[in-house]
Design a protein around this motif. Structure first.
Motif, PDB file in Angstrom:
ATOM      1  N   THR A  15       0.807  -1.216   0.000  1.00 33.62           N
ATOM      2  CA  THR A  15       0.000   0.000   0.000  1.00 33.62           C
ATOM      3  C   THR A  15       0.842   1.269   0.000  1.00 33.62           C
ATOM      4  O   THR A  15       0.403   2.290  -0.513  1.00 33.62           O
ATOM      5  CB  THR A  15      -0.929   0.040   1.230  1.00 33.62           C
ATOM      6  OG1 THR A  15      -0.132  -0.043   2.412  1.00 33.62           O
ATOM      7  CG2 THR A  15      -1.928  -1.101   1.187  1.00 33.62           C
ATOM      8  N   MET A  16       2.035   1.236   0.589  1.00 35.02           N
ATOM      9  CA  MET A  16       2.840   2.454   0.741  1.00 35.02           C
ATOM     10  C   MET A  16       3.943   2.611  -0.290  1.00 35.02           C
ATOM     11  O   MET A  16       4.518   3.686  -0.398  1.00 35.02           O
ATOM     12  CB  MET A  16       3.490   2.484   2.130  1.00 35.02           C
ATOM     13  CG  MET A  16       2.613   3.111   3.159  1.00 35.02           C
ATOM     14  SD  MET A  16       3.341   3.179   4.829  1.00 35.02           S
ATOM     15  CE  MET A  16       4.976   3.769   4.611  1.00 35.02           C
ATOM     16  N   TYR A  17       4.310   1.577  -1.002  1.00 33.46           N
ATOM     17  CA  TYR A  17       5.456   1.637  -1.893  1.00 33.46           C
ATOM     18  C   TYR A  17       5.235   0.723  -3.081  1.00 33.46           C
ATOM     19  O   TYR A  17       4.236   0.029  -3.160  1.00 33.46           O
ATOM     20  CB  TYR A  17       6.744   1.239  -1.149  1.00 33.46           C
ATOM     21  CG  TYR A  17       6.729  -0.193  -0.653  1.00 33.46           C
ATOM     22  CD1 TYR A  17       7.267  -1.214  -1.422  1.00 33.46           C
ATOM     23  CD2 TYR A  17       6.163  -0.526   0.563  1.00 33.46           C
ATOM     24  CE1 TYR A  17       7.243  -2.527  -0.991  1.00 33.46           C
ATOM     25  CE2 TYR A  17       6.133  -1.834   1.005  1.00 33.46           C
ATOM     26  CZ  TYR A  17       6.674  -2.828   0.230  1.00 33.46           C
ATOM     27  OH  TYR A  17       6.649  -4.124   0.654  1.00 33.46           O
ATOM     28  N   SER A  18       6.176   0.744  -4.016  1.00 31.48           N
ATOM     29  CA  SER A  18       6.159  -0.168  -5.161  1.00 31.48           C
ATOM     30  C   SER A  18       7.340  -1.124  -5.024  1.00 31.48           C
ATOM     31  O   SER A  18       8.358  -0.778  -4.428  1.00 31.48           O
ATOM     32  CB  SER A  18       6.285   0.612  -6.472  1.00 31.48           C
ATOM     33  OG  SER A  18       5.184   1.481  -6.624  1.00 31.48           O
ATOM     34  N   GLN A  93       3.008   7.032   6.685  1.00 29.42           N
ATOM     35  CA  GLN A  93       2.292   7.073   5.414  1.00 29.42           C
ATOM     36  C   GLN A  93       1.571   8.410   5.239  1.00 29.42           C
ATOM     37  O   GLN A  93       1.591   8.998   4.154  1.00 29.42           O
ATOM     38  CB  GLN A  93       1.301   5.919   5.334  1.00 29.42           C
ATOM     39  CG  GLN A  93       0.596   5.820   4.000  1.00 29.42           C
ATOM     40  CD  GLN A  93      -0.250   4.560   3.899  1.00 29.42           C
ATOM     41  OE1 GLN A  93      -0.425   3.820   4.862  1.00 29.42           O
ATOM     42  NE2 GLN A  93      -0.790   4.319   2.729  1.00 29.42           N
ATOM     43  N   ARG A  96       4.148  11.103   4.523  1.00 35.48           N
ATOM     44  CA  ARG A  96       4.704  10.836   3.189  1.00 35.48           C
ATOM     45  C   ARG A  96       3.737  11.282   2.101  1.00 35.48           C
ATOM     46  O   ARG A  96       4.135  11.870   1.097  1.00 35.48           O
ATOM     47  CB  ARG A  96       4.996   9.341   3.100  1.00 35.48           C
ATOM     48  CG  ARG A  96       5.513   8.849   1.802  1.00 35.48           C
ATOM     49  CD  ARG A  96       5.722   7.356   1.934  1.00 35.48           C
ATOM     50  NE  ARG A  96       6.074   6.763   0.670  1.00 35.48           N
ATOM     51  CZ  ARG A  96       6.711   5.624   0.546  1.00 35.48           C
ATOM     52  NH1 ARG A  96       7.076   4.939   1.609  1.00 35.48           N
ATOM     53  NH2 ARG A  96       6.999   5.148  -0.638  1.00 35.48           N
ATOM     54  N   TYR A  97       2.456  11.027   2.296  1.00 36.85           N
ATOM     55  CA  TYR A  97       1.437  11.374   1.311  1.00 36.85           C
ATOM     56  C   TYR A  97       1.390  12.887   1.080  1.00 36.85           C
ATOM     57  O   TYR A  97       1.130  13.337  -0.034  1.00 36.85           O
ATOM     58  CB  TYR A  97       0.069  10.858   1.759  1.00 36.85           C
ATOM     59  CG  TYR A  97      -0.990  11.055   0.707  1.00 36.85           C
ATOM     60  CD1 TYR A  97      -1.116  10.156  -0.352  1.00 36.85           C
ATOM     61  CD2 TYR A  97      -1.856  12.142   0.762  1.00 36.85           C
ATOM     62  CE1 TYR A  97      -2.073  10.331  -1.335  1.00 36.85           C
ATOM     63  CE2 TYR A  97      -2.822  12.326  -0.221  1.00 36.85           C
ATOM     64  CZ  TYR A  97      -2.924  11.421  -1.267  1.00 36.85           C
ATOM     65  OH  TYR A  97      -3.871  11.606  -2.239  1.00 36.85           O
ATOM     66  N   ASP A 102       0.079  10.209  -4.546  1.00 39.77           N
ATOM     67  CA  ASP A 102      -0.066   8.810  -4.953  1.00 39.77           C
ATOM     68  C   ASP A 102       1.206   8.195  -5.530  1.00 39.77           C
ATOM     69  O   ASP A 102       1.204   7.023  -5.897  1.00 39.77           O
ATOM     70  CB  ASP A 102      -1.204   8.677  -5.976  1.00 39.77           C
ATOM     71  CG  ASP A 102      -2.554   8.899  -5.338  1.00 39.77           C
ATOM     72  OD1 ASP A 102      -2.711   8.558  -4.156  1.00 39.77           O
ATOM     73  OD2 ASP A 102      -3.456   9.415  -6.026  1.00 39.77           O
ATOM     74  N   HIS A 103       2.285   8.978  -5.642  1.00 37.10           N
ATOM     75  CA  HIS A 103       3.563   8.436  -6.134  1.00 37.10           C
ATOM     76  C   HIS A 103       4.166   7.560  -5.039  1.00 37.10           C
ATOM     77  O   HIS A 103       4.361   8.016  -3.911  1.00 37.10           O
ATOM     78  CB  HIS A 103       4.509   9.588  -6.490  1.00 37.10           C
ATOM     79  CG  HIS A 103       5.824   9.128  -7.019  1.00 37.10           C
ATOM     80  ND1 HIS A 103       5.945   8.450  -8.219  1.00 37.10           N
ATOM     81  CD2 HIS A 103       7.077   9.247  -6.510  1.00 37.10           C
ATOM     82  CE1 HIS A 103       7.228   8.173  -8.422  1.00 37.10           C
ATOM     83  NE2 HIS A 103       7.925   8.639  -7.402  1.00 37.10           N
ATOM     84  N   LYS A 104       4.438   6.308  -5.364  1.00 39.88           N
ATOM     85  CA  LYS A 104       4.909   5.333  -4.365  1.00 39.88           C
ATOM     86  C   LYS A 104       6.239   4.735  -4.811  1.00 39.88           C
ATOM     87  O   LYS A 104       6.299   3.627  -5.339  1.00 39.88           O
ATOM     88  CB  LYS A 104       3.869   4.232  -4.167  1.00 39.88           C
ATOM     89  CG  LYS A 104       2.550   4.756  -3.647  1.00 39.88           C
ATOM     90  CD  LYS A 104       1.526   3.657  -3.577  1.00 39.88           C
ATOM     91  CE  LYS A 104       0.197   4.205  -3.113  1.00 39.88           C
ATOM     92  NZ  LYS A 104      -0.858   3.201  -3.140  1.00 39.88           N
TER      93      LYS A 104
END
Length: 130
Positions: A15-18, A93, A96-97, A102-104
């Protein structure tokens, strides 16, 4: 510069990263670990992770801008948390947002025993491609 963020179908979707960042550009930008400090170098939010996280990510955004980079050009984050527990994730999170939306980008969240100052709870470093 382009950044393609991927989450392979045979890995769980975070949910927080790619899981993967593929970047094409002409310059690499490395941002040193940013801390929850004001312009005078004073630590802000002693003992309050939410306050410290917001300022740390805001400082990261300012450092990126100084390098001519945007948050959506960040490919990797290193997030260091004193006494990390899973309950810290939503706090980080949210902060960070505020900078990344929405860039992860790819990230690593590492629990550490201590950072530069005894009251410091978070430090964040970044790599961008521009």
């Amino acid at each position: 510069m382009t950044v393609e963020l991927l989450n392979p179908s045979d890995l769980p979707t975070p949910t927080m990263y790619s899981h993967v960042a593929i970047a094409t550009g002409t310059k690499l930008v490395f941002i040193a670990g940013q801390e929850p400090e004001d312009l005078q170098g004073n630590l802000v939010g002693s003992g309050d992770l939410a306050v410290q996280a917001r300022l740390t990510f805001a400082n990261l955004g300012r450092a990126l801008a100084a390098a001519g980079a945007r948050p959506d050009q960040v490919t990797r984050l290193g997030i260091y948390l004193v006494g990390y527990v899973r309950e810290h994730q939503p706090i980080v999170q949210e902060a960070r947002y505020e900078v990344f939306g929405d860039h992860k980008p790819v990230d690593v969240m590492i629990g550490v025993a201590a950072l530069a100052r005894p009251e410091q709870l978070i430090e964040v470093e970044a790599t961008a491609v521009i």
